[in-house]
Motif scaffolding. Structure first.
Motif, PDB file in Angstrom:
ATOM      1  N   ARG A 125       1.090  -1.401   0.134  1.00 16.27           N
ATOM      2  CA  ARG A 125       0.170   0.350   0.530  1.00 16.27           C
ATOM      3  C   ARG A 125       0.796   1.814   0.129  1.00 16.27           C
ATOM      4  O   ARG A 125       0.391   2.737  -0.350  1.00 16.27           O
ATOM      5  N   GLU A 126       2.060   0.976   0.249  1.00 19.26           N
ATOM      6  CA  GLU A 126       2.910   2.179   0.450  1.00 19.26           C
ATOM      7  C   GLU A 126       4.040   2.602  -1.586  1.00 19.26           C
ATOM      8  O   GLU A 126       4.327   3.396  -1.388  1.00 19.26           O
ATOM      9  N   VAL A 127       3.902   1.683  -1.996  1.00 12.52           N
ATOM     10  CA  VAL A 127       4.203   1.911  -3.649  1.00 12.52           C
ATOM     11  C   VAL A 127       3.636   3.339  -4.403  1.00 12.52           C
ATOM     12  O   VAL A 127       1.721   3.498  -4.075  1.00 12.52           O
ATOM     13  N   GLN A 128       3.698   3.311  -5.498  1.00  9.58           N
ATOM     14  CA  GLN A 128       2.920   4.035  -6.171  1.00  9.58           C
ATOM     15  C   GLN A 128       1.881   3.132  -7.134  1.00  9.58           C
ATOM     16  O   GLN A 128       1.976   2.065  -6.695  1.00  9.58           O
ATOM     17  N   LEU A 129       0.853   4.185  -7.487  1.00 10.87           N
ATOM     18  CA  LEU A 129      -0.283   3.067  -7.609  1.00 10.87           C
ATOM     19  C   LEU A 129       0.006   2.579  -8.798  1.00 10.87           C
ATOM     20  O   LEU A 129      -0.702   1.630  -9.248  1.00 10.87           O
ATOM     21  N   LYS A 130       1.018   2.245 -10.138  1.00 13.69           N
ATOM     22  CA  LYS A 130       1.140   1.451 -10.983  1.00 13.69           C
ATOM     23  C   LYS A 130       2.163   0.672 -10.418  1.00 13.69           C
ATOM     24  O   LYS A 130       1.379  -0.596 -11.006  1.00 13.69           O
ATOM     25  N   GLU A 131       2.423   0.501  -9.406  1.00 16.48           N
ATOM     26  CA  GLU A 131       2.889  -0.904  -9.175  1.00 16.48           C
ATOM     27  C   GLU A 131       1.901  -1.634  -8.290  1.00 16.48           C
ATOM     28  O   GLU A 131       2.203  -2.475  -7.745  1.00 16.48           O
ATOM     29  N   ARG A 132       0.946  -0.862  -7.237  1.00 17.37           N
ATOM     30  CA  ARG A 132      -0.020  -1.038  -6.908  1.00 17.37           C
ATOM     31  C   ARG A 132      -1.341  -2.515  -7.718  1.00 17.37           C
ATOM     32  O   ARG A 132      -1.180  -3.486  -7.389  1.00 17.37           O
ATOM     33  N   GLN A 133      -1.188  -1.477  -8.626  1.00 16.54           N
ATOM     34  CA  GLN A 133      -1.614  -2.473 -10.382  1.00 16.54           C
ATOM     35  C   GLN A 133      -1.144  -3.529 -10.449  1.00 16.54           C
ATOM     36  O   GLN A 133      -1.651  -4.811 -10.093  1.00 16.54           O
ATOM     37  N   VAL A 134       0.241  -3.157 -10.284  1.00 17.08           N
ATOM     38  CA  VAL A 134       1.237  -4.561 -11.167  1.00 17.08           C
ATOM     39  C   VAL A 134       1.323  -5.726  -9.879  1.00 17.08           C
ATOM     40  O   VAL A 134       1.218  -6.515 -10.799  1.00 17.08           O
ATOM     41  N   PHE A 135       1.190  -5.389  -8.935  1.00 15.67           N
ATOM     42  CA  PHE A 135       1.071  -6.730  -7.788  1.00 15.67           C
ATOM     43  C   PHE A 135       0.684  -7.440  -7.726  1.00 15.67           C
ATOM     44  O   PHE A 135       0.345  -8.232  -7.062  1.00 15.67           O
ATOM     45  N   HIS A 136      -1.104  -6.545  -8.053  1.00 11.07           N
ATOM     46  CA  HIS A 136      -2.323  -6.758  -7.793  1.00 11.07           C
ATOM     47  C   HIS A 136      -2.146  -8.559  -8.556  1.00 11.07           C
ATOM     48  O   HIS A 136      -2.421  -9.350  -8.467  1.00 11.07           O
ATOM     49  N   LEU A 139       0.518 -11.150  -7.721  1.00 16.77           N
ATOM     50  CA  LEU A 139       0.100 -11.810  -6.646  1.00 16.77           C
ATOM     51  C   LEU A 139      -1.478 -12.472  -7.093  1.00 16.77           C
ATOM     52  O   LEU A 139      -1.867 -14.317  -6.303  1.00 16.77           O
ATOM     53  N   ALA A 140      -2.609 -11.939  -8.049  1.00 19.56           N
ATOM     54  CA  ALA A 140      -3.453 -13.144  -9.117  1.00 19.56           C
ATOM     55  C   ALA A 140      -2.733 -13.681  -9.876  1.00 19.56           C
ATOM     56  O   ALA A 140      -3.422 -14.700 -10.442  1.00 19.56           O
ATOM     57  N   ARG A 141      -1.458 -14.144 -10.467  1.00 15.73           N
ATOM     58  CA  ARG A 141      -1.043 -14.728 -11.449  1.00 15.73           C
ATOM     59  C   ARG A 141      -1.369 -14.981 -12.376  1.00 15.73           C
ATOM     60  O   ARG A 141      -1.906 -15.697 -13.651  1.00 15.73           O
TER      61      ARG A 141
END
Length: 340
Positions: A125-136, A139-141
């Motif tokens: 939750r601390e990273v940038q918006l684009k990184e939050r979407q990327v790691f979402h 993690l969902a593969r």
């Protein structure tokens, strides 16, 4: 010691040496050059080589284990985790479209496993918006959606409109691509340096006045009071700072030239007002004990603070302005934008 037979063997060692050192010095000379072979044979640049990623994961985990055992500081551990999310895996995730479906799925699974084992949930939750979407997506593969996000980032992300929702800046992005509900763009803006430029200079009787503008694209600052300004004369040899008289002023040119943006996603027109982004800095050479040829080792630093963020930047064009005046140019000089 350096782990034998591993790529990125310097990751755990260099950090540990820095932590154990009694004294660290910063030198200005360039003593290290990083060569990237155009042939693609470079070990650390061969992203298609699976060992490249698995060794990087192993070295980061080795570093994390050392930090936990030898440092035991939550702030240091947090910094290592954030670097992993924002730096270490970016090159692999951005190259997803260059990999086969099978290899992309394998890489995503490796990175997801690392995140699940080593990264605290609150760090995501601390990273940038684009990184939050990327790691979402990681993690969902979900490789297919991850590839769409990567393509969108390259084509549209840097120019996506920003609007204000309450006190937070929010990015206007395609809801088909950015599926997470949190659109807070505050983290993005923390890492975007403002554009700062001297536009006009006045001199006379041992004094110089610099007028210019300091703004962040897509963030409206319509009123002079929207941004607080401070300034210092900084000597890079001694490290000394001396505060200078500074104040915000009106600056209407930017609103006229750059105050409109059409979004490719919704075809709406967004307008920004930069009228409150001007500044004025005064230098009294006699009071400062300087001659008008003062800019050899000195430059002006501007501090700024507004409702979204605060920081400092070098005033672009200040050196050029001072040199031009010292050589006897006309009193009112309009400067071309300086190179970054």
């Amino acid at each position: 010691q350096f782990p034998e037979g591993m790529y990125f063997e310097d990751i755990p060692v260099a950090f540990a040496l820095d932590c154990k050192a009694n004294r660290v010095a910063v030198v200005r000379s360039i003593g290290y050059r990083w060569r990237i072979r155009t042939s693609g044979a470079s070990t650390t640049q061969s992203f298609a080589n699976r060992k490249n990623l698995t060794d990087k994961i192993a070295m980061i985990e080795r570093l994390m284990s050392w930090v936990d055992a030898e440092v035991g500081d939550a702030g240091v551990r947090r910094a290592v985790e954030l670097k992993a999310l924002t730096v270490d895996f970016t090159v692999y995730l951005n190259a997803m479209n260059d990999f086969s479906d099978e290899q992309a799925a394998d890489y995503v699974d490796l990175i997801a496993g690392f995140v699940e084992r080593n990264i605290a949930p609150e760090r995501l939750r601390e990273v940038q918006l684009k990184e939050r979407q990327v790691f979402h997506d990681v993690l969902a593969r979900d490789v297919d959606h991850l590839r769409r996000v990567v393509n969108y980032k390259r084509a549209n992300y840097a120019t996506a409109p920003i609007v204000t929702s309450g006190e937070a800046p929010v990015m206007v992005l395609s809801s088909d691509i950015f599926t997470i509900p949190d659109r807070d763009a505050g983290r993005e803006l923390e890492n975007v340096p403002p554009r700062c430029q001297v536009d006009a200079v006045e001199t006379g009787e041992g004094k110089m006045v610099l007028r210019g503008h300091l703004y962040t694209r897509r963030i409206s600052m319509p009123n002079v009071g929207d941004q607080r300004i401070r300034a210092w004369l900084y000597n890079e040899e001694s490290g000394e700072r001396r505060e200078l008289p500074a104040k915000p002023i009106e600056f209407h040119t930017l609103t006229v030239e750059q105050g409109t943006m059409v979004n490719c996603d919704d075809y709406r027109t967004y307008r920004y007002n930069y009228d409150g982004t001007g500044f004025e800095v005064s230098l009294d050479f006699f009071a400062l004990g300087l001659s008008e040829r003062f800019m050899g080792a000195n430059f002006v630093i501007l501090g700024f603070e507004n409702r979204f963020f605060a920081g400092e930047c070098i005033v672009r064009g200040a050196r050029k302005a001072a040199k031009a005046k010292a050589k006897g140019f006309a009193a009112d000089v309009t400067l071309a934008p300086a190179d970054r």
